[in-house]
Write a protein that holds these residues in place. Sequence first.
Motif, PDB file in Angstrom:
ATOM      1  N   ASP A   1       0.889  -1.129   0.001  1.00  0.00           N
ATOM      2  CA  ASP A   1       0.174  -0.040   0.096  1.00  0.00           C
ATOM      3  C   ASP A   1       0.733   1.070  -0.025  1.00  0.00           C
ATOM      4  N   GLY A   2       2.228   1.219   0.259  1.00  0.00           N
ATOM      5  CA  GLY A   2       3.060   2.211   0.118  1.00  0.00           C
ATOM      6  C   GLY A   2       3.089   3.133   1.571  1.00  0.00           C
ATOM      7  N   PHE A   3       2.253   2.617   2.515  1.00  0.00           N
ATOM      8  CA  PHE A   3       2.428   3.282   3.686  1.00  0.00           C
ATOM      9  C   PHE A   3       3.736   3.086   4.601  1.00  0.00           C
ATOM     10  N   CYS A   4       4.489   4.115   5.088  1.00  0.00           N
ATOM     11  CA  CYS A   4       5.981   3.655   5.426  1.00  0.00           C
ATOM     12  C   CYS A   4       5.982   3.739   6.872  1.00  0.00           C
ATOM     13  N   MET A   5       6.323   2.655   7.504  1.00  0.00           N
ATOM     14  CA  MET A   5       6.442   2.584   8.858  1.00  0.00           C
ATOM     15  C   MET A   5       7.988   3.057   9.473  1.00  0.00           C
ATOM     16  N   PHE A   6       8.493   3.908   8.587  1.00  0.00           N
ATOM     17  CA  PHE A   6       9.646   4.517   9.002  1.00  0.00           C
ATOM     18  C   PHE A   6       9.871   6.163   8.451  1.00  0.00           C
ATOM     19  N   ASP A   7      10.688   6.792   9.005  1.00  0.00           N
ATOM     20  CA  ASP A   7      10.546   8.289   8.840  1.00  0.00           C
ATOM     21  C   ASP A   7      11.416   8.449   7.518  1.00  0.00           C
ATOM     22  N   THR A   8      10.709   8.174   6.439  1.00  0.00           N
ATOM     23  CA  THR A   8      11.162   8.597   5.344  1.00  0.00           C
ATOM     24  C   THR A   8      11.134   9.974   4.725  1.00  0.00           C
ATOM     25  N   ALA A   9      12.125  10.452   4.061  1.00  0.00           N
ATOM     26  CA  ALA A   9      11.990  11.917   3.424  1.00  0.00           C
ATOM     27  C   ALA A   9      11.687  11.781   2.225  1.00  0.00           C
TER      28      ALA A   9
ATOM     29  N   PRO B   1       7.375   9.587  21.150  1.00  0.00           N
ATOM     30  CA  PRO B   1       9.053   9.606  20.919  1.00  0.00           C
ATOM     31  C   PRO B   1       9.311   8.124  20.158  1.00  0.00           C
ATOM     32  N   ARG B   2       8.484   7.250  19.860  1.00  0.00           N
ATOM     33  CA  ARG B   2       8.591   6.000  19.112  1.00  0.00           C
ATOM     34  C   ARG B   2       8.176   6.051  17.780  1.00  0.00           C
ATOM     35  N   ALA B   3       7.638   7.415  17.400  1.00  0.00           N
ATOM     36  CA  ALA B   3       6.873   7.441  16.016  1.00  0.00           C
ATOM     37  C   ALA B   3       7.748   6.881  14.898  1.00  0.00           C
ATOM     38  N   ASN B   4       9.117   6.922  14.828  1.00  0.00           N
ATOM     39  CA  ASN B   4       9.772   6.302  13.870  1.00  0.00           C
ATOM     40  C   ASN B   4       9.828   4.681  14.058  1.00  0.00           C
ATOM     41  N   ILE B   5       8.763   3.737  13.895  1.00  0.00           N
ATOM     42  CA  ILE B   5       8.365   2.600  14.279  1.00  0.00           C
ATOM     43  C   ILE B   5       9.459   1.784  13.862  1.00  0.00           C
ATOM     44  N   ALA B   6       9.633   1.638  12.887  1.00  0.00           N
ATOM     45  CA  ALA B   6      10.807   0.806  12.314  1.00  0.00           C
ATOM     46  C   ALA B   6      12.214   0.938  13.104  1.00  0.00           C
ATOM     47  N   LYS B   7      12.683   1.979  13.379  1.00  0.00           N
ATOM     48  CA  LYS B   7      13.740   2.130  14.156  1.00  0.00           C
ATOM     49  C   LYS B   7      13.504   1.729  15.616  1.00  0.00           C
ATOM     50  N   ALA B   8      12.466   2.200  16.183  1.00  0.00           N
ATOM     51  CA  ALA B   8      12.026   1.522  17.608  1.00  0.00           C
ATOM     52  C   ALA B   8      12.105   0.004  17.686  1.00  0.00           C
ATOM     53  N   VAL B   9      11.333  -0.557  16.656  1.00  0.00           N
ATOM     54  CA  VAL B   9      11.484  -1.890  16.694  1.00  0.00           C
ATOM     55  C   VAL B   9      12.900  -2.564  16.604  1.00  0.00           C
ATOM     56  N   PHE B  10      13.592  -1.984  15.595  1.00  0.00           N
ATOM     57  CA  PHE B  10      14.971  -2.517  15.064  1.00  0.00           C
ATOM     58  C   PHE B  10      15.659  -2.486  16.302  1.00  0.00           C
TER      59      PHE B  10
ATOM     60  N   VAL C   1       4.429   7.224   8.670  1.00  0.00           N
ATOM     61  CA  VAL C   1       3.809   7.049  10.158  1.00  0.00           C
ATOM     62  C   VAL C   1       4.395   8.581  11.024  1.00  0.00           C
ATOM     63  N   THR C   2       5.374   9.148  10.518  1.00  0.00           N
ATOM     64  CA  THR C   2       5.773  10.425  11.031  1.00  0.00           C
ATOM     65  C   THR C   2       5.330  11.511  10.853  1.00  0.00           C
ATOM     66  N   ALA C   3       4.296  11.444   9.814  1.00  0.00           N
ATOM     67  CA  ALA C   3       3.683  12.620   9.241  1.00  0.00           C
ATOM     68  C   ALA C   3       2.546  13.316  10.285  1.00  0.00           C
ATOM     69  N   PRO C   4       2.499  14.682   9.946  1.00  0.00           N
ATOM     70  CA  PRO C   4       1.716  15.467  10.966  1.00  0.00           C
ATOM     71  C   PRO C   4       0.292  14.896  10.812  1.00  0.00           C
TER      72      PRO C   4
END
Length: 496
Positions: A146-154, A171-180, A160-163
């Motif tokens: 679906d293209g929805f990114c679970m990481f803070d892509t530019a 503080p865990r909004a960058n979910i992929a990073k928090a999981v990794f 997931v980090t969009a407003p």
Amino acid sequence: MVTRRRMLQGAGTLALLAPFAKGFGNETPQNVAQVAQQEHAKPTGDDYVPVTDPLVKQKLAQWSDWKFGIILHWGIYSVLGIVESWTLCSGDWIKRPGGVGYVEWKQRYEQLRTKFNPVKFDPAKWAQAAHAAGMRYLVFTTKHHDGFCMFDTAQTGYRVTAPDVPYHASPRANIAKAVFDAFRRRDFGIGAYFSKADWHHPDYWSPLWAMPTRNNNYDVGKYPEMWKRFVDFTHAQINELTTQYGGLDLMWLDAGWVNANGHPDAKAYSSDVPWAQDIDMPGLAAIARRNQPGIVLVDRDVSGPYENYRTPEQAVPDQPLPYPWETCMTMGGSWSWNPHDKYKSPRELVHTLVGIVAKGGNLLLGVGPQPDGELPAGALDRLQAIGAWMRVNGPAIHGSRAIAPYGEDKFRFTRGRDGSVNAIYLVDEGEQEPPASVTLRSFKPVQGAKLQVLGAGGELAWRQRDDGIHVELPEAVRRQLAASPAWTLRISAVRS
């Protein structure tokens, strides 16, 4: 995931989302014939390209030692408890809410991001539960089809980090990073699931034309500039994931129909496309391995040098395979969270793990986190039960290798690094306790070999006879094993 799935799920909603999801019911999986139509021919062992890069070979051997991993499908589809991404595809095999047209549904689906707020998300708890279950590596969905990114892509605002995503302020909004990070602290191998298709990107599914299938919806030969923008976008995201998220061991690439040579999935569901969707895998691989030397690439279902191991989905091969492989399988019937899912029993899951490892493979077990960020209670119960078994029998799984003849009657075999043989007995449903004695025909212990049941302590009496070795199981040992779904008889050394 791509194919070999139960495409339909029972769909549940939170009360506050009932108007949004109106029309969903408790649907059932498609029948076997329909699912069979969605299958495609798997590559054969003859076209597997062996790894030559010494760093990748080293990492692949390490992955083979892990044996047991977890794959987590989590995204905005989890808000409604529906199948991951697939309701966005147009086809009569896809079931959407009754009376809701495709265009309206697509708009509703993309608005799910405004409902995604997993306030109970604590990846440390996920990692603890998986580690206690004996799992040793993770694959996490950074982006599904679906293209929805679970990481803070530019590269896109669809993230997931969009407003407009309620959870963006966490503080865990960058979910992929928090999981990794959480799993890395438990010393897990880290894998990033990434879909090569992107049904949100305007240069994959262009808004200029209808998007009737999973494939891109224009001829890349007629519009090469559009396709180049999509390839550049994809490579930029791979660069982000391999530079900003710590050490990665695996890049697990889904959407096998996106490749340079054509693919059976590109012809599925009456959706034959005459152009190849060349994502420039050599360039993608160069980026990944420049940033992460030795990373294992898993270009799923695409034969060639970038499919370093293969991933039979929801299936266990009948025989050992002539290349590195991993069965990816759901704990229940769904990859993503489904409130009506029915999980396999601990006994079935243990037996599946043993059967796979005995044939030289790994098991990557799928669990879908809830929209609130917690793992489902039923899944946690099973992880705990598997963990109780692995704490005793894990030495017969981790770091083991296959040994012919792989199985005999109720036994499945693995080989330890020290030359020992593990004969893992699979307990029948309803079998109250082990027999007073067992016979093994496949191996002959060396003189003075020690036989023991893992976790039971002490050596067992055994005798070599013409029909095999006979091993006595004392009553105390049998009582101790009575509740176990499987138990391991270890032979310290066998004749070659």
